[in-house]
Design a protein around this motif. Structure first.
Motif, PDB file in Angstrom:
ATOM      1  N   UNK A 190       1.016  -1.021  -0.069  1.00  0.00           N
ATOM      2  CA  UNK A 190      -0.344  -0.203   0.385  1.00  0.00           C
ATOM      3  C   UNK A 190       0.894   1.690  -0.130  1.00  0.00           C
ATOM      4  N   UNK A 191       1.943   1.044   0.574  1.00  0.00           N
ATOM      5  CA  UNK A 191       2.522   2.150   0.464  1.00  0.00           C
ATOM      6  C   UNK A 191       3.825   2.634  -0.412  1.00  0.00           C
ATOM      7  N   UNK A 192       4.180   1.502  -0.704  1.00  0.00           N
ATOM      8  CA  UNK A 192       4.567   1.905  -2.591  1.00  0.00           C
ATOM      9  C   UNK A 192       4.138   2.278  -3.565  1.00  0.00           C
ATOM     10  N   UNK A 193       2.567   1.880  -3.996  1.00  0.00           N
ATOM     11  CA  UNK A 193       1.181   1.900  -4.583  1.00  0.00           C
ATOM     12  C   UNK A 193       0.851   3.223  -4.439  1.00  0.00           C
ATOM     13  N   UNK A 194       0.453   4.562  -2.992  1.00  0.00           N
ATOM     14  CA  UNK A 194       0.457   5.209  -3.333  1.00  0.00           C
ATOM     15  C   UNK A 194       1.706   6.283  -3.243  1.00  0.00           C
ATOM     16  N   UNK A 195       3.472   5.885  -3.020  1.00  0.00           N
ATOM     17  CA  UNK A 195       3.994   6.802  -3.391  1.00  0.00           C
ATOM     18  C   UNK A 195       4.155   6.887  -5.065  1.00  0.00           C
ATOM     19  N   UNK A 196       3.862   5.496  -5.657  1.00  0.00           N
ATOM     20  CA  UNK A 196       4.202   5.619  -7.263  1.00  0.00           C
ATOM     21  C   UNK A 196       2.860   6.055  -7.630  1.00  0.00           C
ATOM     22  N   UNK A 197       1.758   5.928  -7.467  1.00  0.00           N
ATOM     23  CA  UNK A 197      -0.175   6.891  -8.110  1.00  0.00           C
ATOM     24  C   UNK A 197       0.466   8.188  -7.381  1.00  0.00           C
TER      25      UNK A 197
END
Length: 63
Positions: A50-57
């Motif tokens: 979730x953290x990685x998705x949010x950062x990339x998004x």
């Protein structure tokens, strides 16, 4: 993190990003988050998805 927890975390990411980028249609935010989720889906470590998705998004939504 099990799949249900992960799904809740991803939904929370969508909610946070939709609030952070109010001028962007929610469907676009959902699409970007989904694409980032798919890109990370084969990874063996699920705890930080979730953290990685949010950062990339966020990066994509800012551009």
């Amino acid at each position: 993190m099990d799949k249900q927890d992960e799904a809740h975390a991803v939904a929370a990411v969508i909610d946070r990003l939709a609030k952070k980028f109010p001028d962007t249609p929610r469907t676009h935010v959902e699409e970007i988050v989904s694409e980032e989720y798919t890109a990370l889906n084969d990874g063996p470590i699920r705890d930080f998805v979730a953290v990685l998705i949010e950062r990339a998004a966020k990066v994509r939504l800012r551009s």
